[in-house]
Write an enzyme that holds these catalytic residues in place. Structure first.
Site, PDB file in Angstrom:
ATOM      1  N   SER A  52     -35.718  24.688  10.481  1.00 37.45           N
ATOM      2  CA  SER A  52     -35.372  25.079   9.116  1.00 37.45           C
ATOM      3  C   SER A  52     -34.923  26.525   8.997  1.00 37.45           C
ATOM      4  CB  SER A  52     -36.563  24.833   8.189  1.00 37.45           C
ATOM      5  OG  SER A  52     -37.730  25.414   8.718  1.00 37.45           O
ATOM      6  N   HIS A 279     -39.662  30.746   3.867  1.00 41.28           N
ATOM      7  CA  HIS A 279     -38.442  30.513   4.649  1.00 41.28           C
ATOM      8  C   HIS A 279     -37.410  31.578   4.276  1.00 41.28           C
ATOM      9  CE1 HIS A 279     -40.070  26.636   5.821  1.00 41.28           C
ATOM     10  NE2 HIS A 279     -39.050  26.490   6.646  1.00 41.28           N
TER      11      HIS A 279
END
Length: 299
Positions: A52, A279
């Site tokens: 990711s 993230h």
């Protein structure tokens, strides 16, 4: 006209014709023909692999080619391709582990190594953080312990000790080497760049960050140490397989999840601006691309 004059004139005309003819031949030889003119350089064939952090999960716009992967068209591979003109094949996928290089991660999703071929020129990847659930396990365990402790002490470290580090050494490191060797076997002439992970936490606890990243003050350096250990293992695997390690530790200092919006590269667990917390945001993906390009010497 006297005969001698006619002879001189004829000789001069003949000599001029010979000179002009030779000049024409020389010019014709010097000028490249359409068939021999240099062809434009072919675009670099670029395969982007990874998890990711490579996929830019949570960054808009989303690549609708495979919604399960939560891949962004603004991730660092797309930034690199746009700036270099490379021919990109992006198979990055949120949640990917090293094993997903060789097997299907989701139904209908090909193994990531299928994107790599003998004529691939460049491969980039970020991988390893999902192996053994290292990142999500550490963030959830330490976040839960932090909430229960009111942010005091080091409850996560006290409960887990070296468990995360032990798993990184015992399982993640050999899996990384296997994955990188498989990339090299498929693309023996490619440049392979392995990006480390940018800092998630600051070096020391920031009390004002607890509401966004509820990790106890004594566990902030513990979580950072786990990430540092993972990055060191990724670097070691890259070095031992002939890949280039892209070190983000210096560049991402001060851009962790506790930094303010517009400065941080990583979104916090709570009250962030991405749909996927902890993230990289769009700024983080751009900076990861720039660091990779600088390390590789790409224009």
């Amino acid at each position: 006209m006297p005969k001698s004059a006619r002879y001189v004139m004829s000789t001069s005309i003949l000599a001029s014709a010979v000179v002009l003819g030779l000049a024409g031949v020389t010019a014709a030889q010097a000028a490249p023909s359409p068939d021999t003119a240099a062809a434009p350089a072919a675009a670099v064939k670029y395969a982007a692999l990874g998890d990711s952090y490579s996929a830019g999960s949570g960054v808009l716009p989303v690549d609708l080619g495979n919604p399960l992967c939560l891949r962004s068209t603004a991730n660092y591979p797309h930034v690199i391709a746009a700036r270099t003109g490379a021919d990109l094949k992006d198979v990055t996928c949120g949640g990917a582990q090293t094993k997903d290089f060789a097997q299907s991660q989701y139904p209908g999703t090909a193994p990531q190594l299928d994107a790599v071929a003998a004529d691939t020129d460049l491969v980039t990847l970020t991988i390893g953080g999902n192996d053994n659930n290292t990142f999500i396990g550490a963030v959830l365990a330490c976040g839960t312990a932090g909430v229960l402790s009111g942010g005091q002490g080091s409850p996560c470290k006290d409960q887990n000790g070296t468990a995360f580090d032990d798993q990184i050494d015992a399982k993640t490191y050999p899996a990384l080497k296997t994955a990188l060797n498989a990339v090299r076997a498929k693309a023996p002439h490619a440049r392979v760049a392995v990006l480390g992970y940018p800092w998630i936490t600051p070096a020391a606890a920031d009390p004002s960050c607890f509401v966004k990243l509820p990790i106890a003050s004594g566990d902030i350096p513990y979580v950072r140490g786990i990430e540092a250990h993972l990055n060191a293992v990724v670097r070691r695997a890259a070095d031992e397989t002939g890949a280039t390690f892209v070190d983000l530790s210096g560049a991402s200092e001060g851009h962790d999840a506790c930094a303010p919006a517009g400065t941080r590269w990583i979104e916090p667990l709570l009250f962030g601006q991405n749909i996927v917390p902890v993230h990289p945001n769009a700024l983080g993906e751009r900076r990861m691309a720039e660091q990779a390009m600088d390390t590789l010497g790409l224009d």
